[in-house]
Design an enzyme around this catalytic site. Sequence first.
Site, PDB file in Angstrom:
ATOM      1  N   GLY A   8      15.287 -20.475  40.716  1.00 36.21           N
ATOM      2  CA  GLY A   8      15.760 -19.552  41.742  1.00 36.21           C
ATOM      3  C   GLY A   8      14.982 -18.243  41.703  1.00 36.21           C
ATOM      4  O   GLY A   8      13.832 -18.202  41.265  1.00 36.21           O
ATOM      5  N   CYS A   9      15.614 -17.182  42.151  1.00 30.43           N
ATOM      6  CA  CYS A   9      14.949 -15.872  42.209  1.00 30.43           C
ATOM      7  C   CYS A   9      14.497 -15.412  40.832  1.00 30.43           C
ATOM      8  O   CYS A   9      15.283 -15.386  39.885  1.00 30.43           O
ATOM      9  CB  CYS A   9      15.919 -14.838  42.802  1.00 30.43           C
ATOM     10  SG  CYS A   9      15.281 -13.157  42.764  1.00 30.43           S
ATOM     11  N   PHE A  10      13.221 -15.064  40.715  1.00 28.36           N
ATOM     12  CA  PHE A  10      12.719 -14.673  39.395  1.00 28.36           C
ATOM     13  C   PHE A  10      13.305 -13.360  38.886  1.00 28.36           C
ATOM     14  O   PHE A  10      13.300 -13.107  37.679  1.00 28.36           O
ATOM     15  CB  PHE A  10      11.186 -14.670  39.314  1.00 28.36           C
ATOM     16  CG  PHE A  10      10.426 -14.020  40.437  1.00 28.36           C
ATOM     17  CD1 PHE A  10      10.949 -13.003  41.212  1.00 28.36           C
ATOM     18  CD2 PHE A  10       9.126 -14.463  40.718  1.00 28.36           C
ATOM     19  CE1 PHE A  10      10.214 -12.410  42.237  1.00 28.36           C
ATOM     20  CE2 PHE A  10       8.381 -13.879  41.747  1.00 28.36           C
ATOM     21  CZ  PHE A  10       8.936 -12.848  42.507  1.00 28.36           C
ATOM     22  N   CYS A  29      16.425 -12.736  38.786  1.00 30.65           N
ATOM     23  CA  CYS A  29      17.576 -13.195  38.008  1.00 30.65           C
ATOM     24  C   CYS A  29      17.141 -13.817  36.688  1.00 30.65           C
ATOM     25  O   CYS A  29      17.706 -13.528  35.624  1.00 30.65           O
ATOM     26  CB  CYS A  29      18.374 -14.223  38.799  1.00 30.65           C
ATOM     27  SG  CYS A  29      19.076 -13.634  40.348  1.00 30.65           S
TER      28      CYS A  29
END
Length: 219
Positions: free
Chosen positions: A51-53, A55
């Site tokens: 997912g979003c890096f 995070c």
Amino acid sequence: MKHIILACFVTVLFSCQNNAQANKNQEAVINAKPIEVPIKNGKAKAYFASGCFWCVEAIYESVKGVDEVINGYSGGHTKNPTYEASNTGKTGHAEAVEVIYDPKIVSFETLVDAYFGSQNVTQVNGQGNDRGSQYRSIIFFQNDAQKQIILKKKEALAKKLNAKIAAEVYPFQKFWVAEDYHQNYERLHPENSYIQNVSIPRLNRFKATFPKEFLKDSH
């Protein structure tokens, strides 16, 4: 009407051809021989996409033995990917992190446990509302020992949950460092609404369930 149908057919045809070409290039990445990154100054490197890096960076920086986490792109078939290009889904790359760690303090196996313990393991092409192939889950292996660790843990988790685990398993090839403004994002922008509403809650969920002996007091 026929002209419209013909135009649509041509569009679909070329779209399929483009996708076929992209898939062919992607197959070469998936089937490539893994590249092993040598240990330097006692530090090893591991690569994950989840997912979003922003995070994932915060999650791994909370793990003992992790010195630094760098945001970037990996798993695709194009060179020098950018944030804008990867977001099109056409480069094959996913937002990924490079985890620089001390193998005397934390093992690759524990990093894989942190990976599975910090995401929705069944969500395909994304995490939460971040959806698209650029947000898909990938674990990268650098040698057969790492590959076997990943596959065994993935299989055990699938049996435990009685579900298909979404994470793809790729041979590591290349990590492209993301733009400067993506680095240390959670730490530098705590007021950002995405950080407050997505990154921090995801980090806290991870820290609440992961064994405390593997976590730093703060990150």
